[in-house]
Motif scaffolding. Structure first.
Motif, PDB file in Angstrom:
ATOM      1  N   GLN A 163      -0.572   5.196  -3.398  1.00 37.17           N
ATOM      2  CA  GLN A 163       0.048   3.887  -3.577  1.00 37.17           C
ATOM      3  C   GLN A 163       0.611   3.793  -4.993  1.00 37.17           C
ATOM      4  OE1 GLN A 163      -2.592   0.736  -2.207  1.00 37.17           O
ATOM      5  NE2 GLN A 163      -3.131   1.888  -0.374  1.00 37.17           N
TER       6      GLN A 163
ATOM      7  N   VAL B 164      -6.524  -3.701  -5.703  1.00 37.60           N
ATOM      8  CA  VAL B 164      -6.325  -2.266  -5.925  1.00 37.60           C
ATOM      9  C   VAL B 164      -7.675  -1.581  -6.069  1.00 37.60           C
ATOM     10  CG1 VAL B 164      -5.270  -0.509  -7.382  1.00 37.60           C
ATOM     11  CG2 VAL B 164      -4.133  -2.727  -7.077  1.00 37.60           C
TER      12      VAL B 164
ATOM     13  N   ASN C 299      -6.894   4.044  -3.641  1.00 34.05           N
ATOM     14  CA  ASN C 299      -5.479   3.793  -3.340  1.00 34.05           C
ATOM     15  C   ASN C 299      -4.545   4.660  -4.180  1.00 34.05           C
ATOM     16  OD1 ASN C 299      -6.187   0.223  -3.293  1.00 34.05           O
ATOM     17  ND2 ASN C 299      -6.340   1.687  -1.627  1.00 34.05           N
TER      18      ASN C 299
ATOM     19  N   GLY D 248       0.809  -1.203   0.000  1.00 33.32           N
ATOM     20  CA  GLY D 248       0.000   0.000   0.000  1.00 33.32           C
ATOM     21  C   GLY D 248       0.842   1.253   0.000  1.00 33.32           C
TER      22      GLY D 248
ATOM     23  N   LYS E  55      -3.227  -6.744  -5.351  1.00 30.83           N
ATOM     24  CA  LYS E  55      -2.121  -5.816  -5.118  1.00 30.83           C
ATOM     25  C   LYS E  55      -0.769  -6.485  -5.295  1.00 30.83           C
ATOM     26  CE  LYS E  55      -4.207  -2.253  -2.219  1.00 30.83           C
ATOM     27  NZ  LYS E  55      -4.152  -1.542  -0.924  1.00 30.83           N
TER      28      LYS E  55
END
Length: 408
Positions: free
Chosen positions: A92, A84, A88, A58, A104
């Motif tokens: 991120q 995801v 984010n 993250g 992710k």
């Protein structure tokens, strides 16, 4: 002054010695490292043979993965069980628009491969817990902690202490960050400095309180620096020091932190010799009715709430009250129509009882249902047995009732 932990300390901790000679292409790629006397060819070879576990792909994990991959760390393990989400992307940076909806770990692995195809990526698409943490941590030289919740932080700390691994930790919230290296063999562990977690709900998460998008880059890059220093055995790592960053004031302060001889996991007489139930330790058991201690807090689905609102608009049905416990910043993003505002602090202080009509049932909601469940639990403990929690909160309302609304 913090100790200088040389290569011998790292080798004792299980960090492998330098790998065979670099290829000409690798030598060119890492030339700017090799020119640094503290790194050199041997240091770069050591990085190539190193194995680093990054827990959380993250905000903090993103810059750590990017810079560790660019630096030539040979193996990066990525632990994350999430996918995801568009929310984010503000911070991120290992993920992009095309990755929304993807795992992710997979998204991060693709980005790492694009940066440095010579890095081996091991995807651990799972939630790290007491059953798997020791095995995961044991397979790596050190852990970079990019988690965002207290149960996992204490879990990782204990797993690192029990396996003798360095634990490179950071936390972020709004404009503030903290970073340190916990390594029980050479200084304090996380429990030495933070022996008890805060009460559930007392410290908002970034999902509830927000975080400046660039703050994780600052803290994650410090984590990457500390990881590389540890792998190379150079400099003065943040062992015994807590670095505190205030982005609004643009200040960095250093606090000295010390090992606690009475620490239950790394002290002189440890009582924690195996991993425990960390949700229970952090006071986060399954939500129960405060009256019986066993019954699940009663809920209302968002579709049921939709029907109740329609009936109210039509002048049908019995009177009832909808309460939103969120703060003004959250409500400015998205709200459910017709809700009265009673903040969580008012439930905890008891002031909410005078603000909520006593002659009608009450439905309480927040972002996803956790804070409102606490509010309902407090109401029911005060005798309001007609209080119910909106299951899934505003996020469920957007997903199931009105997808045109924004989310967060």
């Amino acid at each position: 002054m913090a100790p200088v932990l040389g290569p011998a300390a790292l080798i004792d901790a299980g960090v492998p010695t330098a790998s065979p000679s670099l290829t000409p292409a690798e030598t060119s790629r890492y030339a700017r490292h090799i020119l640094i006397p503290e790194v050199g060819l041997e240091g770069q070879r050591r990085l190539r043979s190193a194995r680093v576990l990054v827990v959380g792909a993250g905000g903090l994990g993103s810059p750590a993965l990017l810079y560790l991959a660019a630096a030539g760390v040979g193996t990066l393990g990525i632990v994350d069980d999430d996918v995801v989400d568009v929310t984010n992307l503000q911070r991120q940076v290992v993920h992009g628009v095309d990755d929304v909806g993807a795992a992710k770990t997979s998204s991060a692995a693709r980005t790492v491969a694009a940066i440095n195809p010579g890095v081996e990526v091991v995807e651990h698409r799972l939630r790290i817990d007491s059953d798997n943490a020791l095995d995961l941590v044991s397979g790596y030289d050190l852990v970079v902690d990019g988690t965002d919740n207290f149960p996992t932080r204490y879990l990782l700390n204990d797993a690192c202490v029990l396996t003798g691994k360095p634990h490179v930790w950071a936390s972020i919230y709004r404009f503030d960050g903290q970073v340190s290296v916990w390594w029980a063999q050479h200084g304090p562990c996380y429990r030495c400095v933070f022996p008890e977690p805060p009460a559930p709900g007392l410290v908002p998460s970034c999902a509830e309180g927000g975080v400046l998008g660039v703050l994780p880059a600052a803290m994650g890059s410090v984590q990457s620096t500390e990881a590389i220093k540890l792998l190379l055995g150079i400099g003065e790592p943040l062992v015994g020091r807590l670095l505190v960053h205030d982005a609004l004031r643009q200040t960095w302060d250093t606090l000295t932190v010390r090992k606690d001889p009475g620490c239950p996991v790394c002290g002189e007489h440890p009582t924690i010799t195996e991993l425990v139930d960390y949700r229970d330790f952090c006071g986060m058991p399954s939500v129960t009715d405060a009256g019986s201690g066993t019954d699940v807090v009663p809920t209302v689905s968002v579709r049921e709430l939709r029907d109740l609102l329609r009936a109210r608009e039509a002048g049908d049905g019995e009177p009832w009250t909808l309460v939103d416990v969120r703060g003004p910043e959250e409500r400015s993003i998205v709200s459910i129509p017709g809700a009265d505002v009673v903040l969580m602090d008012e439930f905890r202080s008891g002031a909410a009882l005078s603000k909520i009509p006593a002659d009608r049932p009450v439905i309480v909601h927040c972002k996803s249902g956790a804070r409102s469940a606490e509010a309902v639990r407090l109401l029911r403990a005060s005798g309001r047995t007609d209080a119910r929690n909106l299951e899934g909160g505003v996020l469920a309302w957007v997903a199931e009732v009105d997808p045109s609304l924004p989310t967060y």
